[in-house]
Design a protein around this motif. Structure first.
Motif, mmCIF file in Angstrom:
data_model
loop_
_atom_site.group_PDB
_atom_site.id
_atom_site.type_symbol
_atom_site.label_atom_id
_atom_site.label_comp_id
_atom_site.label_asym_id
_atom_site.label_seq_id
_atom_site.Cartn_x
_atom_site.Cartn_y
_atom_site.Cartn_z
ATOM 1 N N ALA A 22 0.828 -1.204 0.000
ATOM 2 C CA ALA A 22 0.000 0.000 0.000
ATOM 3 C C ALA A 22 0.867 1.262 0.000
ATOM 4 O O ALA A 22 0.614 2.218 -0.747
ATOM 5 C CB ALA A 22 -0.922 -0.014 1.218
ATOM 6 N N GLY A 23 1.904 1.268 0.833
ATOM 7 C CA GLY A 23 2.781 2.442 0.877
ATOM 8 C C GLY A 23 3.514 2.657 -0.442
ATOM 9 O O GLY A 23 3.656 3.796 -0.924
ATOM 10 N N THR A 24 3.996 1.556 -1.045
ATOM 11 C CA THR A 24 4.726 1.679 -2.324
ATOM 12 C C THR A 24 3.824 2.258 -3.401
ATOM 13 O O THR A 24 4.216 3.187 -4.130
ATOM 14 C CB THR A 24 5.260 0.303 -2.748
ATOM 15 N N TRP A 25 2.600 1.709 -3.513
ATOM 16 C CA TRP A 25 1.720 2.203 -4.573
ATOM 17 C C TRP A 25 1.227 3.616 -4.279
ATOM 18 O O TRP A 25 0.975 4.389 -5.220
ATOM 19 C CB TRP A 25 0.537 1.258 -4.739
ATOM 20 N N LEU A 26 1.128 4.001 -3.012
ATOM 21 C CA LEU A 26 0.765 5.379 -2.700
ATOM 22 C C LEU A 26 1.864 6.332 -3.168
ATOM 23 O O LEU A 26 1.592 7.386 -3.776
ATOM 24 C CB LEU A 26 0.528 5.513 -1.193
ATOM 25 N N ILE A 27 3.133 5.972 -2.894
ATOM 26 C CA ILE A 27 4.255 6.814 -3.325
ATOM 27 C C ILE A 27 4.333 6.850 -4.841
ATOM 28 O O ILE A 27 4.564 7.912 -5.456
ATOM 29 C CB ILE A 27 5.566 6.292 -2.714
ATOM 30 N N VAL A 28 4.132 5.692 -5.494
ATOM 31 C CA VAL A 28 4.177 5.648 -6.962
ATOM 32 C C VAL A 28 3.094 6.529 -7.561
ATOM 33 O O VAL A 28 3.333 7.305 -8.498
ATOM 34 C CB VAL A 28 4.036 4.190 -7.451
ATOM 35 N N ALA A 29 1.863 6.437 -7.015
ATOM 36 C CA ALA A 29 0.768 7.256 -7.547
ATOM 37 C C ALA A 29 1.054 8.749 -7.353
ATOM 38 O O ALA A 29 0.845 9.559 -8.262
ATOM 39 C CB ALA A 29 -0.540 6.869 -6.854
ATOM 40 N N GLY A 30 1.534 9.112 -6.155
ATOM 41 C CA GLY A 30 1.840 10.524 -5.921
ATOM 42 C C GLY A 30 2.952 11.017 -6.825
ATOM 43 O O GLY A 30 2.887 12.135 -7.388
ATOM 44 N N ALA A 31 4.011 10.196 -6.987
ATOM 45 C CA ALA A 31 5.116 10.607 -7.847
ATOM 46 C C ALA A 31 4.670 10.728 -9.294
ATOM 47 O O ALA A 31 5.102 11.641 -10.028
ATOM 48 C CB ALA A 31 6.273 9.600 -7.731
ATOM 49 N N MET A 32 3.800 9.802 -9.763
ATOM 50 C CA MET A 32 3.299 9.869 -11.144
ATOM 51 C C MET A 32 2.496 11.152 -11.370
ATOM 52 O O MET A 32 2.680 11.858 -12.367
ATOM 53 C CB MET A 32 2.425 8.653 -11.430
ATOM 54 N N LEU A 33 1.569 11.453 -10.421
ATOM 55 C CA LEU A 33 0.762 12.661 -10.571
ATOM 56 C C LEU A 33 1.637 13.909 -10.561
ATOM 57 O O LEU A 33 1.482 14.809 -11.404
ATOM 58 C CB LEU A 33 -0.271 12.716 -9.438
ATOM 59 N N TYR A 34 2.579 13.952 -9.617
ATOM 60 C CA TYR A 34 3.464 15.119 -9.534
ATOM 61 C C TYR A 34 4.311 15.240 -10.794
ATOM 62 O O TYR A 34 4.542 16.335 -11.313
ATOM 63 C CB TYR A 34 4.356 14.986 -8.297
ATOM 64 N N SER A 35 4.781 14.102 -11.325
ATOM 65 C CA SER A 35 5.623 14.116 -12.522
ATOM 66 C C SER A 35 4.845 14.610 -13.733
ATOM 67 O O SER A 35 5.352 15.397 -14.534
ATOM 68 C CB SER A 35 6.171 12.710 -12.781
ATOM 69 N N ILE A 36 3.581 14.128 -13.845
ATOM 70 C CA ILE A 36 2.773 14.579 -14.995
ATOM 71 C C ILE A 36 2.551 16.083 -14.935
ATOM 72 O O ILE A 36 2.683 16.799 -15.946
ATOM 73 C CB ILE A 36 1.442 13.819 -15.015
ATOM 74 N N LEU A 37 2.219 16.598 -13.728
ATOM 75 C CA LEU A 37 1.970 18.045 -13.610
ATOM 76 C C LEU A 37 3.238 18.867 -13.826
ATOM 77 O O LEU A 37 3.175 20.027 -14.263
ATOM 78 C CB LEU A 37 1.397 18.332 -12.216
ATOM 79 N N THR A 38 4.421 18.297 -13.508
ATOM 80 C CA THR A 38 5.678 19.041 -13.644
ATOM 81 C C THR A 38 6.240 18.955 -15.056
ATOM 82 O O THR A 38 6.726 19.948 -15.606
ATOM 83 C CB THR A 38 6.711 18.491 -12.646
ATOM 84 N N VAL A 39 6.198 17.762 -15.654
ATOM 85 C CA VAL A 39 6.861 17.544 -16.940
ATOM 86 C C VAL A 39 6.006 18.023 -18.110
ATOM 87 O O VAL A 39 6.548 18.433 -19.146
ATOM 88 C CB VAL A 39 7.218 16.051 -17.094
ATOM 89 N N THR A 40 4.668 17.974 -17.954
ATOM 90 C CA THR A 40 3.808 18.363 -19.086
ATOM 91 C C THR A 40 4.091 19.785 -19.569
ATOM 92 O O THR A 40 4.239 20.017 -20.790
ATOM 93 C CB THR A 40 2.338 18.208 -18.688
ATOM 94 N N PRO A 41 4.196 20.830 -18.704
ATOM 95 C CA PRO A 41 4.529 22.177 -19.217
ATOM 96 C C PRO A 41 5.887 22.204 -19.922
ATOM 97 O O PRO A 41 6.051 22.901 -20.933
ATOM 98 C CB PRO A 41 4.532 23.044 -17.959
ATOM 99 N N LEU A 42 6.888 21.449 -19.403
ATOM 100 C CA LEU A 42 8.215 21.419 -20.032
ATOM 101 C C LEU A 42 8.121 20.800 -21.423
ATOM 102 O O LEU A 42 8.689 21.341 -22.396
ATOM 103 C CB LEU A 42 9.185 20.616 -19.158
ATOM 104 N N ALA A 43 7.386 19.676 -21.550
ATOM 105 C CA ALA A 43 7.254 19.034 -22.857
ATOM 106 C C ALA A 43 6.481 19.920 -23.817
ATOM 107 O O ALA A 43 6.805 19.994 -25.012
ATOM 108 C CB ALA A 43 6.565 17.683 -22.703
ATOM 109 N N ALA A 44 5.462 20.607 -23.313
ATOM 110 C CA ALA A 44 4.670 21.487 -24.183
ATOM 111 C C ALA A 44 5.500 22.662 -24.676
ATOM 112 O O ALA A 44 5.360 23.124 -25.823
ATOM 113 C CB ALA A 44 3.433 21.985 -23.421
ATOM 114 N N ALA A 45 6.421 23.179 -23.829
ATOM 115 C CA ALA A 45 7.263 24.311 -24.227
ATOM 116 C C ALA A 45 8.257 23.921 -25.307
ATOM 117 O O ALA A 45 8.709 24.797 -26.071
ATOM 118 C CB ALA A 45 7.999 24.852 -23.008
ATOM 119 N N HIS A 46 8.614 22.644 -25.404
ATOM 120 C CA HIS A 46 9.593 22.203 -26.406
ATOM 121 C C HIS A 46 8.942 21.354 -27.486
ATOM 122 O O HIS A 46 9.588 20.490 -28.095
ATOM 123 C CB HIS A 46 10.716 21.397 -25.716
ATOM 124 N N THR A 47 7.634 21.573 -27.690
ATOM 125 C CA THR A 47 6.877 20.872 -28.730
ATOM 126 C C THR A 47 6.204 21.908 -29.625
ATOM 127 O O THR A 47 5.743 22.938 -29.126
ATOM 128 C CB THR A 47 5.814 19.966 -28.078
#
Length: 321
Positions: free
Chosen positions: A15-40
Motif C-alpha cells: 500500500a505504501g509503495t503504490w501510494l508513493i508511486v501514484a503521488g510521484a506519477m501525478l506530480y511528474s505529470i503536472l511538472t513535466v507536461t509544461p516542459l514538454a509542451a514548451a519544447h513541442t
C-alpha cells in the motif's frame, strides 16, 4: 512472527509503495507536461502529457513485476535493474529539467524529491520483499519441520498404543477363554435342570394353545356371522336407495313430461314457470328454440339458462332457479 503478521507487513509495504508511486506519477505529470509542451510545436501541444505517462508506466511495470518476482524468490537478471534505474533517472531528469534550465537550485531540489523518493522506495521495497520472502521460506521450513516432528511423534504414539492394545486384547482373550469354559460347565448343568422344566412347560403351553385355538374358532364364527349380518343390511339399504332413486327419477320424468306436454305458448310465462320448463327441456335434450317456444321467452334468455344448467355450482349442475 507468524504468517498473519507477515501478510500484514506485505500489505502495508504494498500500500505504501503504490501510494508513493501514484503521488510521484501525478506530480511528474503536472511538472513535466509544461516542459514538454514548451519544447513541442504548437500544433502538437496536446501530446505533451504522453511523455511523462510513458515513463511513469514503465515505473509501474518495474515496481509491479519486481514485487511479483521478489515474492516468488525469482531473479529477472540485469535488464530489470537497467530498466528500473533508467526510468528513475529519466523521471528525475524530466522533473528537474525546467528548474535546471532556469538555474533555479531550490526548484531543482524541490522537484527532485518525488523522483528520488520513488527510486529509493522501489529499491527499498524490492529489498524488503526479498527479505520477507526469505522469512516466509524460513517460516514454512520451520513449520514443515515441526509438522514432520509432530507426525513422527504421533506415529510413535500410535505404535505404542497399538502395542498396549494388542497386549490388552491377548490378556482379555485369555480371560474370555477361562470365562467361557466356566460358563460352559454352568450351562451344561443348567441345561439338564431346564430340560425337565421345558417339558412340563411345553405340556402346559400345548393345553393352553388348544384352549385358545377353540376360543379363536368361536370368535371367528361369531365375526363371520356379524359380517354376514352387516352385508345383508348393506344390501337391503342399497336396494332401498336404488328403489328410491328409481322412484324419484320416474317422478321427475313425469313432472317434466307434464311441463312439456302443454306445447308452445303465444306469450311469456312467469319467470319461475319458464325456468322450470327450460330445466325440463334441457333435461330431455330439447333444442334452445323448442324450449323458447314452450315458455314464450326469447332464444337468448333460454340460451343463458341452458348455459347456467350446464355449469356446475359447487360440483352440482344447476337445475333451474
Amino acid at each position: 512472527m507468524n504468517a498473519v503478521q507477515i501478510r500484514s507487513a506485505e500489505r502495508a509495504l504494498s500500500a505504501g509503495t503504490w501510494l508513493i508511486v501514484a503521488g510521484a506519477m501525478l506530480y511528474s505529470i503536472l511538472t513535466v507536461t509544461p516542459l514538454a509542451a514548451a519544447h513541442t510545436p504548437d500544433r502538437w501541444d496536446w501530446t505533451a502529457p504522453i511523455l511523462p505517462l510513458v515513463v511513469d508506466a514503465a515505473v509501474v511495470i518495474v515496481v509491479r513485476l519486481d514485487a511479483v518476482l521478489a515474492r516468488l524468490g525469482g531473479d529477472g537478471g540485469r535488464w530489470p535493474v537497467v530498466l528500473r534505474w533508467m526510468t528513475g533517472f529519466m523521471t528525475l531528469a524530466l522533473n528537474v529539467a525546467d528548474s535546471a534550465l532556469k538555474k533555479d537550485l531550490v526548484g531543482m531540489a524541490v522537484h527532485a524529491v518525488a523522483p528520488l523518493l520513488l527510486i529509493v522506495t522501489a529499491e527499498t521495497g524490492l529489498a524488503y520483499r526479498r527479505a520477507i520472502t526469505a522469512a516466509v521460506v524460513a517460516l514454512e521450513a520451520k513449520q514443515q519441520t515441526e509438522r514432520e516432528a509432530r507426525e513422527r511423534a504421533a506415529i510413535e504414539r500410535r505404535e505404542e498404543a497399538a502395542r498396549r492394545a494388542r497386549e490388552e486384547r491377548e490378556h482379555a482373550a485369555a480371560l474370555v477363554r477361562e470365562q467361557r469354559e466356566h460358563e460352559a460347565r454352568m450351562a451344561r448343568e443348567q441345561t439338564e435342570r431346564e430340560a425337565a422344566a421345558r417339558r412340563e412347560k411345553r405340556e402346559r403351553e400345548e393345553a393352553r394353545e388348544q384352549a385358545e385355538r377353540a376360543e379363536r374358532e368361536r370368535r371367528e364364527r361369531e365375526r363371520e356371522q356379524r359380517e354376514q349380518d352387516r352385508e345383508q343390511r348393506e344390501r337391503e339399504a342399497a336396494e332401498r336407495v336404488a328403489r328410491e332413486q328409481r322412484e324419484r327419477t320416474e317422478r321427475e320424468r313425469r313432472e317434466r313430461a307434464a311441463l312439456l306436454s302443454a306445447g308452445p305458448v303465444t306469450e311469456k310465462l312467469p319467470e319461475d314457470d319458464a325456468r322450470a320448463i327450460v330445466a325440463a327441456a334441457h333435461a330431455e335434450g330439447m333444442s334452445v328454440r323448442t324450449a323458447a317456444e314452450l315458455c314464450g321467452w326469447s332464444v337468448g334468455w333460454v340460451s343463458t339458462r341452458y348455459a347456467e344448467l350446464r355449469e356446475p355450482v359447487n360440483g352440482v349442475a344447476v337445475a333451474g332457479r
